[in-house]
Motif scaffolding. Structure first.
Motif, PDB file in Angstrom:
ATOM      1  N   ILE A 379       0.845  -1.187   0.000  1.00  0.00           N
ATOM      2  CA  ILE A 379       0.000   0.000   0.000  1.00  0.00           C
ATOM      3  C   ILE A 379       0.884   1.242   0.000  1.00  0.00           C
ATOM      4  CG2 ILE A 379      -0.173   0.016   2.528  1.00  0.00           C
ATOM      5  CD1 ILE A 379      -3.001   1.151   2.202  1.00  0.00           C
ATOM      6  N   SER A 380       0.439   2.285  -0.708  1.00  0.00           N
ATOM      7  CA  SER A 380       1.210   3.534  -0.750  1.00  0.00           C
ATOM      8  C   SER A 380       0.290   4.669  -1.172  1.00  0.00           C
ATOM      9  CB  SER A 380       2.378   3.423  -1.740  1.00  0.00           C
ATOM     10  OG  SER A 380       1.900   3.417  -3.080  1.00  0.00           O
ATOM     11  N   PHE A 381       0.728   5.902  -0.898  1.00  0.00           N
ATOM     12  CA  PHE A 381       0.035   7.072  -1.419  1.00  0.00           C
ATOM     13  C   PHE A 381       0.562   7.361  -2.820  1.00  0.00           C
ATOM     14  CE2 PHE A 381      -0.652   8.329   3.123  1.00  0.00           C
ATOM     15  CZ  PHE A 381      -2.040   8.363   3.054  1.00  0.00           C
ATOM     16  N   SER A 382      -0.350   7.674  -3.736  1.00  0.00           N
ATOM     17  CA  SER A 382       0.040   7.992  -5.113  1.00  0.00           C
ATOM     18  C   SER A 382      -0.902   9.051  -5.661  1.00  0.00           C
ATOM     19  CB  SER A 382      -0.018   6.744  -5.999  1.00  0.00           C
ATOM     20  OG  SER A 382       0.789   5.708  -5.494  1.00  0.00           O
ATOM     21  N   GLU A 383      -0.428   9.763  -6.663  1.00  0.00           N
ATOM     22  CA  GLU A 383      -1.266  10.748  -7.348  1.00  0.00           C
ATOM     23  C   GLU A 383      -1.747  10.120  -8.644  1.00  0.00           C
ATOM     24  OE1 GLU A 383      -0.645  15.100  -9.322  1.00  0.00           O
ATOM     25  OE2 GLU A 383       0.071  14.855  -7.258  1.00  0.00           O
ATOM     26  N   LEU A 384      -3.009   9.674  -8.649  1.00  0.00           N
ATOM     27  CA  LEU A 384      -3.570   9.003  -9.819  1.00  0.00           C
ATOM     28  C   LEU A 384      -4.182  10.010 -10.783  1.00  0.00           C
ATOM     29  CD1 LEU A 384      -5.331   6.012  -8.022  1.00  0.00           C
ATOM     30  CD2 LEU A 384      -3.043   6.083  -9.035  1.00  0.00           C
ATOM     31  N   PRO A 385      -4.248   9.678 -12.062  1.00  0.00           N
ATOM     32  CA  PRO A 385      -4.793  10.608 -13.059  1.00  0.00           C
ATOM     33  C   PRO A 385      -6.246  10.991 -12.795  1.00  0.00           C
ATOM     34  CG  PRO A 385      -3.600   8.805 -14.107  1.00  0.00           C
ATOM     35  CD  PRO A 385      -3.747   8.435 -12.676  1.00  0.00           C
ATOM     36  N   ASP A 386      -7.030  10.023 -12.291  1.00  0.00           N
ATOM     37  CA  ASP A 386      -8.459  10.259 -12.063  1.00  0.00           C
ATOM     38  C   ASP A 386      -8.692  10.636 -10.603  1.00  0.00           C
ATOM     39  OD1 ASP A 386     -11.176  10.342 -12.015  1.00  0.00           O
ATOM     40  OD2 ASP A 386     -11.489   8.202 -12.402  1.00  0.00           O
ATOM     41  N   VAL A 393      -5.699  -0.639  -7.575  1.00  0.00           N
ATOM     42  CA  VAL A 393      -4.756  -1.718  -7.324  1.00  0.00           C
ATOM     43  C   VAL A 393      -4.012  -2.023  -8.610  1.00  0.00           C
ATOM     44  CG1 VAL A 393      -4.433  -4.081  -6.507  1.00  0.00           C
ATOM     45  CG2 VAL A 393      -6.263  -2.665  -5.549  1.00  0.00           C
ATOM     46  N   ILE A 394      -2.697  -1.804  -8.610  1.00  0.00           N
ATOM     47  CA  ILE A 394      -1.868  -2.014  -9.792  1.00  0.00           C
ATOM     48  C   ILE A 394      -0.674  -2.866  -9.389  1.00  0.00           C
ATOM     49  CG2 ILE A 394      -0.541  -0.924 -11.637  1.00  0.00           C
ATOM     50  CD1 ILE A 394      -2.120   1.644 -11.096  1.00  0.00           C
ATOM     51  N   ASN A 395      -0.548  -4.044 -10.022  1.00  0.00           N
ATOM     52  CA  ASN A 395       0.598  -4.926  -9.761  1.00  0.00           C
ATOM     53  C   ASN A 395       0.823  -5.160  -8.262  1.00  0.00           C
ATOM     54  OD1 ASN A 395       1.142  -5.098 -12.534  1.00  0.00           O
ATOM     55  ND2 ASN A 395       2.445  -3.276 -12.472  1.00  0.00           N
ATOM     56  N   HIS A 399      -2.825   1.740  -4.437  1.00  0.00           N
ATOM     57  CA  HIS A 399      -2.450   3.150  -4.509  1.00  0.00           C
ATOM     58  C   HIS A 399      -3.604   3.998  -3.965  1.00  0.00           C
ATOM     59  CE1 HIS A 399       1.145   2.510  -7.030  1.00  0.00           C
ATOM     60  NE2 HIS A 399       0.451   1.483  -7.522  1.00  0.00           N
ATOM     61  N   LEU A 400      -3.406   4.642  -2.804  1.00  0.00           N
ATOM     62  CA  LEU A 400      -4.393   5.584  -2.288  1.00  0.00           C
ATOM     63  C   LEU A 400      -4.195   6.908  -3.021  1.00  0.00           C
ATOM     64  CD1 LEU A 400      -4.194   4.908   1.556  1.00  0.00           C
ATOM     65  CD2 LEU A 400      -6.144   4.456   0.074  1.00  0.00           C
ATOM     66  N   ASN A 401      -5.248   7.372  -3.650  1.00  0.00           N
ATOM     67  CA  ASN A 401      -5.158   8.537  -4.533  1.00  0.00           C
ATOM     68  C   ASN A 401      -5.140   9.844  -3.740  1.00  0.00           C
ATOM     69  OD1 ASN A 401      -5.162  10.256  -6.677  1.00  0.00           O
ATOM     70  ND2 ASN A 401      -7.228   9.729  -7.408  1.00  0.00           N
ATOM     71  N   THR A 402      -4.006  10.520  -3.698  1.00  0.00           N
ATOM     72  CA  THR A 402      -3.898  11.774  -2.945  1.00  0.00           C
ATOM     73  C   THR A 402      -4.660  12.916  -3.598  1.00  0.00           C
ATOM     74  OG1 THR A 402      -1.832  12.283  -4.110  1.00  0.00           O
ATOM     75  CG2 THR A 402      -1.663  11.170  -1.965  1.00  0.00           C
ATOM     76  N   ARG A 403      -5.129  12.721  -4.826  1.00  0.00           N
ATOM     77  CA  ARG A 403      -5.922  13.765  -5.487  1.00  0.00           C
ATOM     78  C   ARG A 403      -7.391  13.701  -5.081  1.00  0.00           C
ATOM     79  NH1 ARG A 403      -5.014  13.905 -11.789  1.00  0.00           N
ATOM     80  NH2 ARG A 403      -6.319  15.748 -11.457  1.00  0.00           N
ATOM     81  N   HIS A 404      -7.778  12.605  -4.432  1.00  0.00           N
ATOM     82  CA  HIS A 404      -9.173  12.474  -4.007  1.00  0.00           C
ATOM     83  C   HIS A 404      -9.340  13.196  -2.670  1.00  0.00           C
ATOM     84  CE1 HIS A 404     -12.941  10.750  -2.603  1.00  0.00           C
ATOM     85  NE2 HIS A 404     -13.174  10.384  -3.858  1.00  0.00           N
ATOM     86  N   PRO A 405     -10.375  14.035  -2.523  1.00  0.00           N
ATOM     87  CA  PRO A 405     -10.546  14.824  -1.298  1.00  0.00           C
ATOM     88  C   PRO A 405     -10.590  13.990  -0.024  1.00  0.00           C
ATOM     89  CG  PRO A 405     -12.081  15.544  -2.994  1.00  0.00           C
ATOM     90  CD  PRO A 405     -11.427  14.316  -3.519  1.00  0.00           C
TER      91      PRO A 405
END
Length: 469
Positions: A379-386, A393-395, A399-405
């Protein structure tokens, strides 16, 4: 135009305020240190609270009992309004006795607040006479309050000792002392212990002519401490504890720091905050900009440590679930244990479609294992496009999306992240696409298997958090 004041009503209004013992003691100790005391003795016993100091003493008891009355001394730091100690005396109990030795005289008075009366000249009549006798001895002041209005117990006493340790850290380090006695058990208050820091940053700030010395640090890995956040100090005491000043909207839990204000800063009546909101905001912005690098590094270290713990717990539990449902190779799934004991129970129908599948119970012990189909998850924090997706979940990496409020706002809330991870991992394990993106779903009501998974993960995480840093 003259406006009449009902002084008795003012005093009774003050008595109606429910001040805590921490606030009451704080006001008395502040006054003692302001009067030059190097030692304060506090005693709390059944129905009596007493405070004794070795300060300069007081010749005019109007300074102790009258609202707005105060004396400026060269060493005065916190006494500004002539208000706090009076409110503390009124709130603590019904009967107060004061004795002060000053300049060769011992003065004393006893007041029963339930019997005070207003007078025509806007004063109150305490119904007591001030006694004054010659006395050859060192100066001191003793305040004894009986018929206490608040209950207390050993937990109250322990909390007060902790509060005094934190609140008067600076004064205690500078040589002042506080002795606290609860029902005959006396202890000398030690200053708050500072954790070992792996990185330190410090500097002086000038905010509109007001000076502040700031020191921030990252708590070292493995260091056991309950003290985190920013402690704002003014002269001999801490006025704000565990705040987030200068740490941003999502302060990382691995940072501790101190802000030392000079005596030009305006304080609130009870000396528990900076009175000027504008000055406080400017100080916050200056520190946040200055410490941005340290805060980012602290956040990364904390997240890495917490995520590793979550990953290990999850993969251990998932292995147990997988073994329970599938059973060891060439063996049947486990059946329920004896009635009333921990074990697995037969589910009515599992997600795999057969009635004999076993459902793990809360309290089961799980062995090591791997997430089915894909191996262990990370698990990690990531900035996803959406920015509408809370996670992806990738590979084998969640990925927790930091762009999501929702994720951004709760990034530094440990409990929220643990709940996020539990629901995400359970959703992934259960292969329920309709749960994806719903971090706090109300699906436990209709999916017992999923609910058991989430409950086990959260329970395990919480039990390990108790012994983790």
């Amino acid at each position: 135009m003259k406006v009449p004041v009902n002084v008795r009503a003012v005093y009774e209004a003050e008595r109606s305020k429910n001040l805590s013992y921490a606030t009451i003691l704080g006001e008395f100790i502040d006054n003692s240190f302001d009067a030059g005391a190097s030692m304060v003795i506090v005693s709390l016993d059944n129905d009596t609270l007493s405070i004794t100091d070795n300060g300069r003493g007081c010749e005019d008891f109007n300074l102790i009992l009258g609202f707005g009355n105060r004396m400026d001394r060269e060493e005065t730091a916190l006494g500004r309004y002539g208000y706090g100690a009076k409110a503390a005396i009124l709130n603590a109990g019904d009967i107060v006795s004061i004795q002060s030795i000053c300049n060769g005289y011992a003065r004393s008075i006893k007041v029963d607040w339930s019997k005070i009366e207003s007078t025509q000249d806007g004063c109150i009549d305490t119904g007591s006479e001030l006694k004054c006798l010659p006395f050859d001895g060192p100066s001191e002041t003793r305040i004894r309050i009986k018929s206490l209005r608040k209950s207390h117990n050993i937990k109250t006493a322990e909390a007060l000792k902790e509060t005094l340790s934190v609140r008067y850290r600076v004064g205690l380090l500078s040589g002042r002392s506080i002795e606290f006695t609860y029902k005959g058990d006396a202890v000398k208050i030690a200053p708050m212990a500072c954790p070992t820091l792996s990185e330190v940053q410090e500097d002086r700030f000038d905010i509109d002519g007001h000076s502040a010395w700031v020191k921030l640090g990252i708590i070292a890995d493995g260091e056991q401490t309950k003290h985190r956040g920013i402690f704002v100090e003014y002269d001999f005491r801490t006025i704000i504890e565990r705040s987030s000043i200068g740490l941003g909207d999502n302060p990382p839990p691995g940072v501790i720091g101190w802000i030392s204000l000079d005596q030009t800063w305006p304080l609130t009546t009870y000396k528990n905050d900076i009175a000027s909101r504008d000055l406080k905001e400017k100080l916050n912005d200056a520190i946040e900009k200055w410490a941005s690098g340290l805060i980012a590094r602290a956040r990364t270290r904390t997240e890495t440590r917490d995520f590793v713990r979550i990953e290990n717990i999850f993969n251990e539990i998932v292995g147990g679930f997988h073994e329970c449902e599938e059973g060891p190779p060439n063996k049947k799934a486990r059946r329920p244990g004896p009635k009333g004991k921990h074990g697995t129970q037969v589910g009515t129908k599992s997600a795999r479609g057969h009635k004999s599948a076993a459902v793990p119970q809360v309290g089961d012990r799980f062995g090591g294992g791997r997430c089915p189909d894909s191996g262990p998850l990370r698990i990690s924090f990531s900035e996803l496009p959406d920015d509408s997706a809370m996670f992806q979940v990738i590979n084998n990496v969640v990925h927790l999306n930091t762009r999501h409020p929702e994720v951004s706002e709760k990034r530094d809330d440990e409990d929220a992240i643990f709940r996020h991870a539990a629901h995400i991992f359970a959703s992934h394990f259960c292969h329920r696409e309709e749960y994806v993106g719903r971090l706090f779903p109300e699906i436990q009501e209709f999916d017992e298997r999923y609910a058991k998974m989430v409950s086990a993960i959260i329970g395990k995480i919480r039990s390990q958090k108790m012994v983790a840093t």
